[in-house]
Design a protein around this motif. Structure first.
Motif, PDB file in Angstrom:
ATOM      1  N   ARG A 101     -28.502 -10.529  -4.684  1.00  0.00           N
ATOM      2  CA  ARG A 101     -29.077  -9.203  -4.971  1.00  0.00           C
ATOM      3  C   ARG A 101     -28.475  -8.612  -6.238  1.00  0.00           C
ATOM      4  NH1 ARG A 101     -28.295  -8.317   0.720  1.00  0.00           N
ATOM      5  NH2 ARG A 101     -30.277  -8.521   1.785  1.00  0.00           N
ATOM      6  N   LEU A 118     -29.832 -10.442  -9.273  1.00  0.00           N
ATOM      7  CA  LEU A 118     -31.216 -10.068  -9.561  1.00  0.00           C
ATOM      8  C   LEU A 118     -31.298  -8.689 -10.203  1.00  0.00           C
ATOM      9  CD1 LEU A 118     -33.064 -11.412  -6.398  1.00  0.00           C
ATOM     10  CD2 LEU A 118     -33.175 -12.325  -8.729  1.00  0.00           C
ATOM     11  N   GLU A 119     -30.469  -7.775  -9.746  1.00  0.00           N
ATOM     12  CA  GLU A 119     -30.473  -6.434 -10.315  1.00  0.00           C
ATOM     13  C   GLU A 119     -29.958  -6.420 -11.747  1.00  0.00           C
ATOM     14  OE1 GLU A 119     -28.469  -3.805  -7.636  1.00  0.00           O
ATOM     15  OE2 GLU A 119     -29.937  -4.145  -6.038  1.00  0.00           O
ATOM     16  N   SER A 120     -29.106  -7.382 -12.097  1.00  0.00           N
ATOM     17  CA  SER A 120     -28.544  -7.414 -13.443  1.00  0.00           C
ATOM     18  C   SER A 120     -29.456  -8.091 -14.462  1.00  0.00           C
ATOM     19  CB  SER A 120     -27.190  -8.117 -13.425  1.00  0.00           C
ATOM     20  OG  SER A 120     -27.348  -9.508 -13.218  1.00  0.00           O
ATOM     21  N   PRO A 122     -33.011  -8.897 -16.533  1.00  0.00           N
ATOM     22  CA  PRO A 122     -34.126  -8.065 -17.012  1.00  0.00           C
ATOM     23  C   PRO A 122     -35.376  -8.259 -16.159  1.00  0.00           C
ATOM     24  CG  PRO A 122     -33.671  -9.859 -18.551  1.00  0.00           C
ATOM     25  CD  PRO A 122     -32.621  -9.923 -17.488  1.00  0.00           C
ATOM     26  N   GLU A 123     -36.230  -7.265 -16.171  1.00  0.00           N
ATOM     27  CA  GLU A 123     -37.449  -7.309 -15.361  1.00  0.00           C
ATOM     28  C   GLU A 123     -38.372  -8.469 -15.746  1.00  0.00           C
ATOM     29  OE1 GLU A 123     -38.415  -5.519 -12.652  1.00  0.00           O
ATOM     30  OE2 GLU A 123     -36.386  -4.708 -12.704  1.00  0.00           O
ATOM     31  N   ASP A 124     -38.342  -8.868 -17.003  1.00  0.00           N
ATOM     32  CA  ASP A 124     -39.263  -9.915 -17.462  1.00  0.00           C
ATOM     33  C   ASP A 124     -38.662 -11.323 -17.397  1.00  0.00           C
ATOM     34  OD1 ASP A 124     -37.443  -9.529 -19.502  1.00  0.00           O
ATOM     35  OD2 ASP A 124     -38.930  -9.633 -21.103  1.00  0.00           O
ATOM     36  N   CYS A 125     -37.572 -11.498 -16.646  1.00  0.00           N
ATOM     37  CA  CYS A 125     -36.977 -12.830 -16.546  1.00  0.00           C
ATOM     38  C   CYS A 125     -37.903 -13.759 -15.762  1.00  0.00           C
ATOM     39  CB  CYS A 125     -35.600 -12.772 -15.912  1.00  0.00           C
ATOM     40  SG  CYS A 125     -35.580 -12.345 -14.183  1.00  0.00           S
ATOM     41  N   THR A 126     -37.756 -15.035 -16.016  1.00  0.00           N
ATOM     42  CA  THR A 126     -38.588 -16.038 -15.358  1.00  0.00           C
ATOM     43  C   THR A 126     -37.861 -16.612 -14.153  1.00  0.00           C
ATOM     44  OG1 THR A 126     -37.676 -17.861 -16.644  1.00  0.00           O
ATOM     45  CG2 THR A 126     -39.583 -16.698 -17.599  1.00  0.00           C
TER      46      THR A 126
END
Length: 62
Positions: A9, A12-14, A16-20
């Motif tokens: 968690r 995932l929070e660290s 970026p939103e556009d990561c693959t």
């Protein structure tokens, strides 16, 4: 002590939103390797920076 789910968690929070998905897999792989290395160093011991430099100096002199 964090659980594996807590660690994921936090990771995932660290990111970026556009990561693959590939980015996520890579970061999970790195975290796992670092954790294993730390555990192994605690269990088996590790060399100091000076010890490593002395060993490398012998190899580099050749």
């Amino acid at each position: 002590m964090n659980t594996a789910k807590d660690d994921v968690r936090q990771l995932l929070e660290s990111l970026p939103e556009d990561c693959t998905m590939e980015d996520i897999q890579y970061h999970l792989y790195v975290v796992e390797k670092v954790q294993r290395g730390s555990q192994r160093a605690e269990a088996e011991g590790a060399l100091s920076q000076q010890q490593v430099e002395r060993k490398l100096a012998k190899w580099l002199e050749r």
